[in-house]
Scaffold this active site. Sequence first.
Site, PDB file in Angstrom:
ATOM      1  N   GLY A   1       0.851  -1.182   0.129  1.00  0.00           N
ATOM      2  CA  GLY A   1       0.094  -0.120  -0.126  1.00  0.00           C
ATOM      3  C   GLY A   1       0.787   1.214  -0.146  1.00  0.00           C
ATOM      4  O   GLY A   1       1.663   1.368   0.994  1.00  0.00           O
ATOM      5  N   MET A   2       1.051   2.114  -0.997  1.00  0.00           N
ATOM      6  CA  MET A   2       1.988   3.013  -1.203  1.00  0.00           C
ATOM      7  C   MET A   2       1.061   4.387  -0.910  1.00  0.00           C
ATOM      8  O   MET A   2       0.070   4.669  -1.693  1.00  0.00           O
ATOM      9  CB  MET A   2       2.408   3.099  -2.728  1.00  0.00           C
ATOM     10  CG  MET A   2       3.466   1.829  -3.001  1.00  0.00           C
ATOM     11  SD  MET A   2       4.743   1.491  -1.878  1.00  0.00           S
ATOM     12  CE  MET A   2       5.722   3.188  -2.340  1.00  0.00           C
ATOM     13  N   SER A   3       1.418   5.002   0.305  1.00  0.00           N
ATOM     14  CA  SER A   3       0.692   6.266   0.426  1.00  0.00           C
ATOM     15  C   SER A   3       1.197   7.489  -0.060  1.00  0.00           C
ATOM     16  O   SER A   3       0.445   8.607   0.122  1.00  0.00           O
ATOM     17  CB  SER A   3       0.587   6.371   2.051  1.00  0.00           C
ATOM     18  OG  SER A   3       1.707   6.669   2.383  1.00  0.00           O
TER      19      SER A   3
ATOM     20  N   ASP B   1       7.052   6.035   4.882  1.00  0.00           N
ATOM     21  CA  ASP B   1       7.066   4.935   5.834  1.00  0.00           C
ATOM     22  C   ASP B   1       6.737   3.793   4.751  1.00  0.00           C
ATOM     23  O   ASP B   1       7.168   2.572   4.624  1.00  0.00           O
ATOM     24  CB  ASP B   1       5.832   4.710   6.945  1.00  0.00           C
ATOM     25  CG  ASP B   1       6.305   5.706   8.065  1.00  0.00           C
ATOM     26  OD1 ASP B   1       7.730   5.625   8.204  1.00  0.00           O
ATOM     27  OD2 ASP B   1       5.454   6.016   8.701  1.00  0.00           O
ATOM     28  N   SER B   2       5.599   3.857   3.901  1.00  0.00           N
ATOM     29  CA  SER B   2       5.300   2.913   2.846  1.00  0.00           C
ATOM     30  C   SER B   2       6.307   2.763   1.944  1.00  0.00           C
ATOM     31  O   SER B   2       6.639   1.875   1.301  1.00  0.00           O
ATOM     32  CB  SER B   2       3.951   3.426   2.318  1.00  0.00           C
ATOM     33  OG  SER B   2       3.997   4.292   1.494  1.00  0.00           O
TER      34      SER B   2
ATOM     35  N   MET C   1      -3.977   4.112  -3.251  1.00  0.00           N
ATOM     36  CA  MET C   1      -5.621   4.110  -3.021  1.00  0.00           C
ATOM     37  C   MET C   1      -5.971   5.595  -2.758  1.00  0.00           C
ATOM     38  O   MET C   1      -5.592   6.444  -2.152  1.00  0.00           O
ATOM     39  CB  MET C   1      -5.953   3.499  -1.547  1.00  0.00           C
ATOM     40  CG  MET C   1      -5.808   2.030  -1.473  1.00  0.00           C
ATOM     41  SD  MET C   1      -5.887   1.258   0.387  1.00  0.00           S
ATOM     42  CE  MET C   1      -4.159   1.398   0.835  1.00  0.00           C
TER      43      MET C   1
ATOM     44  N   CYS D   1     -11.100   2.801   9.255  1.00  0.00           N
ATOM     45  CA  CYS D   1     -10.623   2.889   7.997  1.00  0.00           C
ATOM     46  C   CYS D   1      -9.463   1.819   7.789  1.00  0.00           C
ATOM     47  O   CYS D   1      -9.730   1.025   6.802  1.00  0.00           O
ATOM     48  CB  CYS D   1      -9.709   4.405   7.987  1.00  0.00           C
ATOM     49  SG  CYS D   1      -8.949   4.505   6.543  1.00  0.00           S
TER      50      CYS D   1
ATOM     51  N   CYS E   1      -7.926  10.407   8.840  1.00  0.00           N
ATOM     52  CA  CYS E   1      -7.533   9.177   7.942  1.00  0.00           C
ATOM     53  C   CYS E   1      -7.845   9.338   6.507  1.00  0.00           C
ATOM     54  O   CYS E   1      -9.237   9.588   6.162  1.00  0.00           O
ATOM     55  CB  CYS E   1      -7.915   7.972   8.363  1.00  0.00           C
ATOM     56  SG  CYS E   1      -7.481   6.262   7.138  1.00  0.00           S
TER      57      CYS E   1
END
Length: 373
Positions: free
Chosen positions: A9-11, A15-16, A35, A99, A195
């Site tokens: 999951g690349m935000s 961190d991701s 997402m 979430c 979120c």
Amino acid sequence: MSGARVIVGMSGGVDSSVAALLLRDAGTPIAGLFMQNWTDDGSGECRAEDDRRDAVAVCGRLGIPIHFRDFSSEYWSGVFEHFIAEYAAGRTPNPDVLCNREIKFRHFLDAARELGADKIATGHYAAVGQRGGQWRLLRAADRAKDQTYFLHQLGQDQLAATEFPLGALAKADVRAMARETGLPTAAKKDSTGICFIGERDFRSFLSQYLPAREGEMQTPDGRVVGRHPGVFYFTLGQREGLQLGGLRGFDAAPWYVVGKDVAHNVLVVDQGSDSPHLRSTRLWSEPAHWIGGSPPARRFDCTAQTRYRQPEEPCQVSIDESSGSLEVVFRNPQRAVTPGQSVVLYDGDACLGGAVIAATDAPLEQRLRGAAA
């Protein structure tokens, strides 16, 4: 089909980015997935486009493919409608918990499986382990960043299909790895706020969905000391935004929110952060979720948090067998335990699960609840 065994999951955050870096360097076949979970309404800094560009840039730097999914309608129905309803009822919800359960570890996991992956990975600070044939959610090595509080609604199926590559790392080490690898997110500020919605003026944002309704601010003994723009804009223990000071007949101590009488549209305030009206030793919850599928016993001792980054507090938990709700009795009085937030239970480093707080034995809350009954 992506050909990847793990979808990260690349935000668009550091961190991701480092989670993907670690998996790639370990030789794991991976791909990224960004997402889109909120349709920007123009009311604040949503940052979705900036985050998307950063996620694409990181995947390009790492040489991995990236996919895109729009979960905004799922976020609206599965998270945001509940968020607004809770505020309208005078409670203070925690959208990050819902979430994670509804979006990141349900719809994202489903999308990853549709792409042919076995597992998902995220940049959460947490760890997964096994004992006695059960999957366990464990605290991160960096306790200051540990996010198991927000992940306590996960179950066996999700944990079996999840990797948390940052579980053993300190945040400072994560940023150092990002710098050394030349990742474009190395110095990017951590995201804050709601979120997937981001930073914005919260009162202005909420007023789009809950129109302002002014009312009185009163002391616990009923003296009117000011006016508020809407009880749902405030939470227990809050000091900011009250605009009270220099009142005749009161000392100069700061004021805090100690109660919300939604039925009469009254915000109850008191002076001093140690007001007895903010103290409780007992809470009752909605039906609990157990990471292992069931509680360790009908009654047991453990530690608990009633808010993120709070020190663990010793307590005794009793379970109502008919409803699955909890009664939690703390060894020491707790400050500003807030209905709508979550109580999360721990056995050492292992997160047992948790539940939404329904009520406490704080004296003012008990009085207001009795008057409303």
